[in-house]
Design an enzyme around this catalytic site. Structure first.
Site, PDB file in Angstrom:
ATOM      1  N   GLY A  14      -1.561  -3.572   0.384  1.00 59.94           N
ATOM      2  CA  GLY A  14      -0.737  -4.649   0.939  1.00 59.94           C
ATOM      3  C   GLY A  14       0.754  -4.220   0.351  1.00 59.94           C
ATOM      4  O   GLY A  14       1.561  -4.905   0.849  1.00 59.94           O
ATOM      5  N   GLU A  35       2.277  -2.215   2.958  1.00 60.23           N
ATOM      6  CA  GLU A  35       2.500  -3.048   3.922  1.00 60.23           C
ATOM      7  C   GLU A  35       3.602  -3.902   3.986  1.00 60.23           C
ATOM      8  O   GLU A  35       4.558  -4.110   4.806  1.00 60.23           O
ATOM      9  CB  GLU A  35       1.221  -3.878   4.291  1.00 60.23           C
ATOM     10  CG  GLU A  35       0.078  -2.942   4.919  1.00 60.23           C
ATOM     11  CD  GLU A  35      -1.270  -3.549   4.882  1.00 60.23           C
ATOM     12  OE1 GLU A  35      -1.802  -3.992   3.704  1.00 60.23           O
ATOM     13  OE2 GLU A  35      -1.729  -3.434   5.825  1.00 60.23           O
ATOM     14  N   GLU A  89      -7.396   1.052   1.115  1.00 63.91           N
ATOM     15  CA  GLU A  89      -8.324   0.322   1.301  1.00 63.91           C
ATOM     16  C   GLU A  89      -9.863   0.724   1.619  1.00 63.91           C
ATOM     17  O   GLU A  89     -10.871   0.186   1.215  1.00 63.91           O
ATOM     18  CB  GLU A  89      -8.078  -0.680   2.448  1.00 63.91           C
ATOM     19  CG  GLU A  89      -6.993  -1.665   2.184  1.00 63.91           C
ATOM     20  CD  GLU A  89      -5.494  -1.204   2.286  1.00 63.91           C
ATOM     21  OE1 GLU A  89      -5.439   0.127   2.618  1.00 63.91           O
ATOM     22  OE2 GLU A  89      -4.715  -1.819   2.274  1.00 63.91           O
ATOM     23  N   ALA A 128      -2.996  -6.156  -1.916  1.00 67.60           N
ATOM     24  CA  ALA A 128      -3.617  -7.376  -2.004  1.00 67.60           C
ATOM     25  C   ALA A 128      -4.289  -7.700  -3.193  1.00 67.60           C
ATOM     26  O   ALA A 128      -4.904  -6.783  -3.828  1.00 67.60           O
ATOM     27  CB  ALA A 128      -4.427  -7.887  -0.839  1.00 67.60           C
TER      28      ALA A 128
HETATM   29  N1  CAA Z   1      -5.719  -6.635  -7.181  1.00 63.02           N
HETATM   30  C1  CAA Z   1      -5.844  -7.260  -8.347  1.00 63.02           C
HETATM   31  N2  CAA Z   1      -5.607  -6.506  -9.491  1.00 63.02           N
HETATM   32  C2  CAA Z   1      -5.283  -5.438  -9.616  1.00 63.02           C
HETATM   33  C3  CAA Z   1      -4.750  -4.793  -8.369  1.00 63.02           C
HETATM   34  C4  CAA Z   1      -5.137  -5.438  -6.912  1.00 63.02           C
HETATM   35  N3  CAA Z   1      -4.758  -4.763  -5.722  1.00 63.02           N
HETATM   36  N4  CAA Z   1      -4.370  -3.234  -8.549  1.00 63.02           N
HETATM   37  C5  CAA Z   1      -4.398  -3.350 -10.046  1.00 63.02           C
HETATM   38  N5  CAA Z   1      -4.787  -4.482 -10.383  1.00 63.02           N
HETATM   39  C6  CAA Z   1      -5.040  -4.877 -11.972  1.00 63.02           C
HETATM   40  C7  CAA Z   1      -6.277  -3.958 -12.363  1.00 63.02           C
HETATM   41  O1  CAA Z   1      -7.378  -4.808 -12.369  1.00 63.02           O
HETATM   42  C8  CAA Z   1      -5.666  -4.031 -14.009  1.00 63.02           C
HETATM   43  O2  CAA Z   1      -6.126  -5.587 -14.479  1.00 63.02           O
HETATM   44  P1  CAA Z   1      -6.875  -5.484 -15.928  1.00 63.02           P
HETATM   45  O3  CAA Z   1      -5.820  -5.105 -16.995  1.00 63.02           O
HETATM   46  O4  CAA Z   1      -6.938  -7.112 -16.208  1.00 63.02           O
HETATM   47  O5  CAA Z   1      -8.163  -4.745 -15.875  1.00 63.02           O
HETATM   48  C9  CAA Z   1      -4.403  -3.926 -14.011  1.00 63.02           C
HETATM   49  O6  CAA Z   1      -3.757  -4.363 -12.582  1.00 63.02           O
HETATM   50  C10 CAA Z   1      -3.828  -2.697 -14.258  1.00 63.02           C
HETATM   51  O7  CAA Z   1      -4.557  -1.861 -13.365  1.00 63.02           O
HETATM   52  P2  CAA Z   1      -5.227  -0.445 -13.830  1.00 63.02           P
HETATM   53  O8  CAA Z   1      -5.721  -0.747 -15.039  1.00 63.02           O
HETATM   54  O9  CAA Z   1      -6.196  -0.273 -12.797  1.00 63.02           O
HETATM   55  O10 CAA Z   1      -4.108   0.702 -14.001  1.00 63.02           O
HETATM   56  P3  CAA Z   1      -4.292   2.282 -13.632  1.00 63.02           P
HETATM   57  O11 CAA Z   1      -2.692   2.690 -14.004  1.00 63.02           O
HETATM   58  O12 CAA Z   1      -5.181   2.715 -14.334  1.00 63.02           O
HETATM   59  O13 CAA Z   1      -4.337   2.407 -12.003  1.00 63.02           O
HETATM   60  C11 CAA Z   1      -3.868   1.925  -9.698  1.00 63.02           C
HETATM   61  C12 CAA Z   1      -3.394   2.012 -11.165  1.00 63.02           C
HETATM   62  C13 CAA Z   1      -4.359   3.145  -9.303  1.00 63.02           C
HETATM   63  C14 CAA Z   1      -2.785   1.412  -8.829  1.00 63.02           C
HETATM   64  C15 CAA Z   1      -5.186   1.068  -9.625  1.00 63.02           C
HETATM   65  O14 CAA Z   1      -5.003  -0.240 -10.467  1.00 63.02           O
HETATM   66  C16 CAA Z   1      -5.661   0.675  -8.488  1.00 63.02           C
HETATM   67  O15 CAA Z   1      -6.373   1.309  -7.606  1.00 63.02           O
HETATM   68  N6  CAA Z   1      -5.288  -0.620  -7.967  1.00 63.02           N
HETATM   69  C17 CAA Z   1      -5.996  -1.040  -6.721  1.00 63.02           C
HETATM   70  C18 CAA Z   1      -5.145  -0.608  -5.376  1.00 63.02           C
HETATM   71  C19 CAA Z   1      -5.822  -0.776  -4.240  1.00 63.02           C
HETATM   72  O16 CAA Z   1      -7.214  -0.543  -3.724  1.00 63.02           O
HETATM   73  N7  CAA Z   1      -4.999  -1.456  -3.272  1.00 63.02           N
HETATM   74  C20 CAA Z   1      -5.567  -2.048  -1.901  1.00 63.02           C
HETATM   75  C21 CAA Z   1      -5.887  -3.675  -2.150  1.00 63.02           C
HETATM   76  S1  CAA Z   1      -6.616  -4.319  -0.699  1.00 63.02           S
HETATM   77  C22 CAA Z   1      -5.510  -4.619   0.120  1.00 63.02           C
HETATM   78  O17 CAA Z   1      -4.369  -4.359  -0.153  1.00 63.02           O
HETATM   79  C23 CAA Z   1      -5.868  -5.117   1.768  1.00 63.02           C
HETATM   80  C24 CAA Z   1      -4.586  -5.221   2.584  1.00 63.02           C
HETATM   81  O18 CAA Z   1      -4.459  -4.572   3.439  1.00 63.02           O
HETATM   82  C25 CAA Z   1      -3.705  -6.372   2.566  1.00 63.02           C
END
Ligand code: CAA
Length: 259
Positions: free
Chosen positions: A110, A113, A133, A67
């Site tokens: 998400g 999911e 999460e 998400a």
């Molecule tokens: N939401 C918003 N932006 C996101 C995102 C997310 N879930 N995941 C990645 N991005 C964005 C980053 O902020 C970044 O944006 P900028 O270039 O503008 O800074 C871009 O995508 C690229 O990401 P990274 O630079 O972080 O890429 P990476 O290769 O270094 O890392 C990753 C990849 C490990 C997937 C890392 O992006 C990450 O940990 N993302 C979040 C994963 C996460 O926590 N997901 C759960 C979200 S909460 C949820 O989903 C609730 C639910 O149950 C529905």
């Protein structure tokens, strides 16, 4: 990507509707607007007899990394409750035609999911799966605690959800989270091949089969078996059943008309 770029790209190839999530710079982070578009497109195709299978995919780097965190960071509990964004995900759960997920790269939070709302999952062998999460101070909110547990069992689901660790594609296959693992460049072609095979079969039987398998998660064994039996008998009201069985007797390929 400009602000004008669509959040999803869609096309129909023969009887297969293909949706590509299209926020590559955000690793396909699933904003409420994006999920609404996916759900609305799937509902349209679900009501269109010309589309018999849906394929959902992302890009090489990410199916979806969860998400949209930016969209949630500063929201209050009341705002989250009022917005109730996850009800839109239930619209995808109610789609009756089979949905095939073609997953490369990250399927996290998400994204995992959303993948679990699909019926068949083809994954690239470098794909990664997780419910991270806990690292954000929250828990899965779009069904992850329930569907992951049903998919892989309590021990692994607890491990993934409590530690936030990612699962490799071979481990996800072994755990029953995905159906097939192929080289990354074969992910979409393999998903399309399965979709075309499925689209050539009777679509009423396919929808009934999906309904029955999903029922297994919702009810007792006895009720599930009775539900299956009723739908099995009901298929004898279709032309496809006659054609399928007669074609077998005639030793020729069946020509299903989906009625
Ligand atoms: N939401 C918003 N932006 C996101 C995102 C997310 N879930 N995941 C990645 N991005 C964005 C980053 O902020 C970044 O944006 P900028 O270039 O503008 O800074 C871009 O995508 C690229 O990401 P990274 O630079 O972080 O890429 P990476 O290769 O270094 O890392 C990753 C990849 C490990 C997937 C890392 O992006 C990450 O940990 N993302 C979040 C994963 C996460 O926590 N997901 C759960 C979200 S909460 C949820 O989903 C609730 C639910 O149950 C529905």
């Amino acid at each position: 990507m400009s602000t004008e770029d669509p959040l999803i790209l869609t096309e129909v190839v023969d009887a297969v509707g293909v949706i590509r999530l299209n926020r590559p710079k955000k690793l396909n982070a699933l904003s409420p607007a994006l999920i609404d578009l996916v759900a609305a497109q799937m509902e349209r195709w679900d009501a269109d007899p010309a589309v018999r299978v849906i394929v959902l995919t992302g890009n090489d780097r990410a199916f979806a990394a969860g998400a949209d965190i930016d969209d949630m960071t500063e929201r209050s509990a009341v705002e989250m409750y009022e917005r109730d964004q996850f009800t839109d995900w239930d619209r995808i759960r109610r789609v009756r035609v089979p949905i095939i997920a073609a997953v490369s790269g990250f399927a996290l939070g998400g994204g995992c999911e959303l993948m679990m709302l699909c019926d068949i999952v083809v994954a690239g062998d470098t794909a990664q799966f997780g419910q991270p999460e806990i690292n954000l101070g929250v828990i899965p909110g779009a069904g992850g605690t329930q569907r992951l547990t049903r998919a892989v069992g309590k021990a692994l689901a607890m491990d993934m959800i409590l530690t936030g660790r990612m699962l490799s594609a071979p481990d996800a296959l072994a755990a029953g989270l995905v159906s097939r693992v192929v080289p990354p460049e074969h992910v979409l072609p393999e998903a399309m091949k399965i979709a075309q095979q499925l689209a050539a079969r009777g679509s009423i039987a396919a929808r009934f089969a999906k309904e029955c398998v999903l029922k297994a998660f919702e009810t007792t064994l006895e009720e599930g078996v009775m539900h299956e039996r009723r739908l099995f008998y009901m298929l004898f009201a279709t032309l496809d059943q006659k054609e399928g069985m007669r074609a077998f007797a005639d030793r020729r390929p069946a020509r299903f008309e989906h009625r």
